[in-house]
Design a protein around this motif. Sequence first.
Motif, mmCIF file in Angstrom:
data_model
loop_
_atom_site.group_PDB
_atom_site.id
_atom_site.type_symbol
_atom_site.label_atom_id
_atom_site.label_comp_id
_atom_site.label_asym_id
_atom_site.label_seq_id
_atom_site.Cartn_x
_atom_site.Cartn_y
_atom_site.Cartn_z
ATOM 1 N N LYS A 36 0.866 -1.183 0.000
ATOM 2 C CA LYS A 36 0.000 0.000 0.000
ATOM 3 C C LYS A 36 0.900 1.230 0.000
ATOM 4 O O LYS A 36 1.903 1.267 0.714
ATOM 5 C CB LYS A 36 -0.881 -0.014 1.252
ATOM 6 C CG LYS A 36 -1.740 1.214 1.424
ATOM 7 C CD LYS A 36 -2.530 1.111 2.725
ATOM 8 C CE LYS A 36 -3.117 2.436 3.120
ATOM 9 N NZ LYS A 36 -3.793 2.354 4.426
ATOM 10 N N SER B 141 -8.502 -3.617 -4.779
ATOM 11 C CA SER B 141 -8.233 -3.734 -3.343
ATOM 12 C C SER B 141 -7.910 -5.170 -2.945
ATOM 13 O O SER B 141 -8.339 -6.132 -3.596
ATOM 14 C CB SER B 141 -9.424 -3.227 -2.526
ATOM 15 O OG SER B 141 -10.360 -4.262 -2.326
ATOM 16 N N PRO C 220 -4.434 7.016 -0.338
ATOM 17 C CA PRO C 220 -3.828 5.684 -0.379
ATOM 18 C C PRO C 220 -4.251 4.907 -1.629
ATOM 19 O O PRO C 220 -5.354 5.092 -2.154
ATOM 20 C CB PRO C 220 -4.404 5.019 0.882
ATOM 21 C CG PRO C 220 -5.749 5.661 1.051
ATOM 22 C CD PRO C 220 -5.626 7.057 0.511
ATOM 23 N N THR C 221 -3.363 4.051 -2.111
ATOM 24 C CA THR C 221 -3.705 3.105 -3.173
ATOM 25 C C THR C 221 -2.706 1.958 -3.125
ATOM 26 O O THR C 221 -1.837 1.910 -2.250
ATOM 27 C CB THR C 221 -3.734 3.790 -4.562
ATOM 28 O OG1 THR C 221 -4.376 2.922 -5.502
ATOM 29 C CG2 THR C 221 -2.344 4.153 -5.051
ATOM 30 N N GLN C 222 -2.833 1.035 -4.056
ATOM 31 C CA GLN C 222 -1.921 -0.102 -4.123
ATOM 32 C C GLN C 222 -0.795 0.228 -5.107
ATOM 33 O O GLN C 222 -1.053 0.787 -6.180
ATOM 34 C CB GLN C 222 -2.654 -1.366 -4.612
ATOM 35 C CG GLN C 222 -3.840 -1.766 -3.762
ATOM 36 C CD GLN C 222 -5.084 -0.932 -4.043
ATOM 37 O OE1 GLN C 222 -5.233 -0.311 -5.082
ATOM 38 N NE2 GLN C 222 -5.982 -0.909 -3.075
#
Length: 197
Positions: A31, A72, A166-168
Amino acid sequence: NSADYDLIYVLSNEDFQLKLDHFENSFSETKVNFVKTLEANTDTSKFIFEFDKVTIDKEQLYLLAYESGKNSRFLLDAKFGENHFKKLYQTWIDNSINKKFADGVLVYFEENLLKGFVTYKINNDTASVGLIAVDNNYQGKGIGAKLVQNLEHLLYQKKIKQLTIPTQLSNIQACSFYQKQGYSIKHKTFIKHYWKI
């Protein structure tokens, strides 16, 4: 006692290898938190509203929430299951609307259609995005950028200094989008799912 759990999340600032008795590592991700210092911004859209200022069926918001979660860990970990993923994101939306998880929900609403949304939470002089998505049929038309810019404008008016999203790390499209909006990676978290076997 770990025997009381079906799933354990392990998070670390560094990549790691870990064995847990009676559990298997089913999914791993990195993340990333993108951050930007906010500045005065007047580039706003007349199609963006607070959720409670327009009449939108909450089911439409659920569908967009699923879109926001398509990369996700809750969907990509096959052991989690799509039904649990959908229930989790419905709860996330419900608790964003009722302000348990979020301080606000902005929607992009044009031609009586919900085309995108973003949720945000303020903590002192910083804020973070919870969920953000644009309807599949309207992606690539600048709606995501307008949502982010409107949110930045709103937060700047409230004297918020920084916004975190936030992200991956594996979500190349999102990472590229945030960098184009002037964000840079502030922090990485390595997350692993361990399911009871």
